[in-house]
Design a protein around this motif. Structure first.
Motif, short mmCIF file in Angstrom:
data_model
loop_
_atom_site.label_atom_id
_atom_site.label_comp_id
_atom_site.label_asym_id
_atom_site.label_seq_id
_atom_site.Cartn_x
_atom_site.Cartn_y
_atom_site.Cartn_z
N ALA A 131 -7.94 159.68 19.00
CA ALA A 131 -8.72 159.71 17.76
C ALA A 131 -9.93 160.61 17.87
CB ALA A 131 -9.14 158.28 17.39
N ARG A 132 -10.59 160.59 19.01
CA ARG A 132 -11.81 161.39 19.16
C ARG A 132 -11.52 162.89 19.23
NH1 ARG A 132 -11.17 159.19 24.45
NH2 ARG A 132 -10.80 160.81 26.03
N ASP A 133 -10.24 163.27 19.48
CA ASP A 133 -9.90 164.69 19.62
C ASP A 133 -9.21 165.26 18.39
OD1 ASP A 133 -10.91 164.84 22.21
OD2 ASP A 133 -9.05 164.08 23.08
N ARG A 134 -9.04 164.44 17.35
CA ARG A 134 -8.36 164.94 16.15
C ARG A 134 -9.17 166.05 15.50
NH1 ARG A 134 -6.72 158.93 13.91
NH2 ARG A 134 -5.04 158.57 15.44
N GLY A 135 -8.46 167.10 15.12
CA GLY A 135 -9.11 168.25 14.52
C GLY A 135 -9.47 169.33 15.52
N LYS A 136 -9.34 169.04 16.82
CA LYS A 136 -9.65 170.03 17.85
C LYS A 136 -8.37 170.83 18.19
CE LYS A 136 -13.21 167.13 20.01
NZ LYS A 136 -13.63 166.45 21.27
#
Length: 320
Positions: free
Chosen positions: A279-284
């Motif tokens: 979740a914390r890496d979504r969009g990367k």
């Protein structure tokens, strides 16, 4: 010196073929452990015996285990208290070793790895020469049929083994090149490098490590380039590269998740597990790029639980 000690430990673990107690490591080997990363993994040994925690010289039986703790009866030191760390052990990830040796020798991944017997593997072909990895050189002397099984007309066999204590020079006759594990390879940058002899031409390699060499993948499968992808070359983790490497080795033939993950040397249940984005890496892009590559390159039949990579089959057809 840490990398030298790390490689010496890898060779020692491979030659032994069994886990060893952490307490049995020398101070230099213990200091080299962090450099090995995924090459070694914790494991358990027979909890009934332990190397004496005091002298580290004798193997003694463990007693107790209740509220009073455990102890062993060393023939030299007498009763010695035993802590949990005294029974901690580690083992070499031999799948890691075989994969890295293949990369070091530029062995085509589509060849696959074949187990020829206890402690003997065919890693594939390097420069048209079959490559064998064996735990014991003496085993190949006693069973020359193992060499005959991979011998090809007009081509030499390359044999990789740890160094026996008393062997000097070339232990095999004409047509067999011996590569001593300790001398001809080295631990470098989390992988293994091949040390060529003076005057030996280097193995062909792309000037840019990201350059596609095996279909859309780089030579070590750590980069993938999609024809119409917005990401450019996509960097993969070691686990993701291992999955693509395993799928490539099956030449586009459907395989079960268990077969793929076993060849990749991973504990996950399904290939996609190592591509999931937290979740914390979504969009990367660096996190989502590998998942985009997986979805574009890997086909599945979910009902049957089969996975395959069509580009691997296309590459085989092109080479045929």
């Amino acid at each position: 010196m840490a990398t030298h000690d790390a490689w010496a430990l890898v060779c020692r673990l491979f030659a032994g073929g069994t886990p060893i107690l952490r307490a049995a490591l020398s101070p230099r080997e213990s200091a080299a452990l962090p450099a090995l990363g995924q090459a070694v993994k914790p494991t358990t040994l027979d909890q009934r015996f332990v190397l004496c925690p005091y002298c580290h010289q004798h193997r003694a039986q463990v007693w107790g285990g209740g509220r009073r703790g455990s102890s062993c009866q060393c023939p030299e030191c007498g009763p010695v208290a035993v802590e949990a760390d005294d029974m901690a052990a580690l083992a070499l990830d031999e799948e890691w070793l075989r994969r890295k040796l293949r990369l070091a020798l530029s062995i085509e991944s589509r060849d696959g790895i074949d187990a020829l017997g206890d402690g003997v593997w065919r890693l594939g072909d390097s420069r048209c020469s079959p490559v064998l990895l064996a735990r014991d050189l003496i085993r190949l002397w006693r069973e020359p049929a193992l060499l005959d099984r991979v011998r090809v007309a007009g081509g030499a066999i390359r044999v990789i083994t740890p160094k026996p204590r008393e062997t000097r020079g070339a232990p095999f006759g004409p047509g067999v090149e011996w590569l001593a594990l300790e001398d001809r390879f080295a631990f470098y940058g989390g992988g293994i490098s091949f040390i060529g002899m003076p005057g030996e031409p280097p193995a062909p390699q792309a000037s840019d490590p990201r350059t596609p060499v095996k279909g859309p993948f780089s030579a070590d499968f750590r980069w993938v380039t999609l024809p119409e992808g917005p990401h450019g070359p996509i960097r993969l983790t070691e686990a993701q590269a291992a999955v693509f490497d395993a799928l490539w080795s099956f030449k586009g033939e459907p395989r079960t998740a268990e077969q793929i993950m076993r060849r990749a040397g991973l504990d996950s249940d399904k290939p996609i597990d190592v591509f999931k984005v937290k979740a914390r890496d979504r969009g990367k892009p660096e996190a989502e790029g590998p998942l985009v590559a997986y979805r574009e390159l890997v086909e599945t039949r979910r009902r049957e639980g089969l996975y395959w990579m069509p580009c691997a089959a296309a590459e085989v057809s092109a080479l045929a």
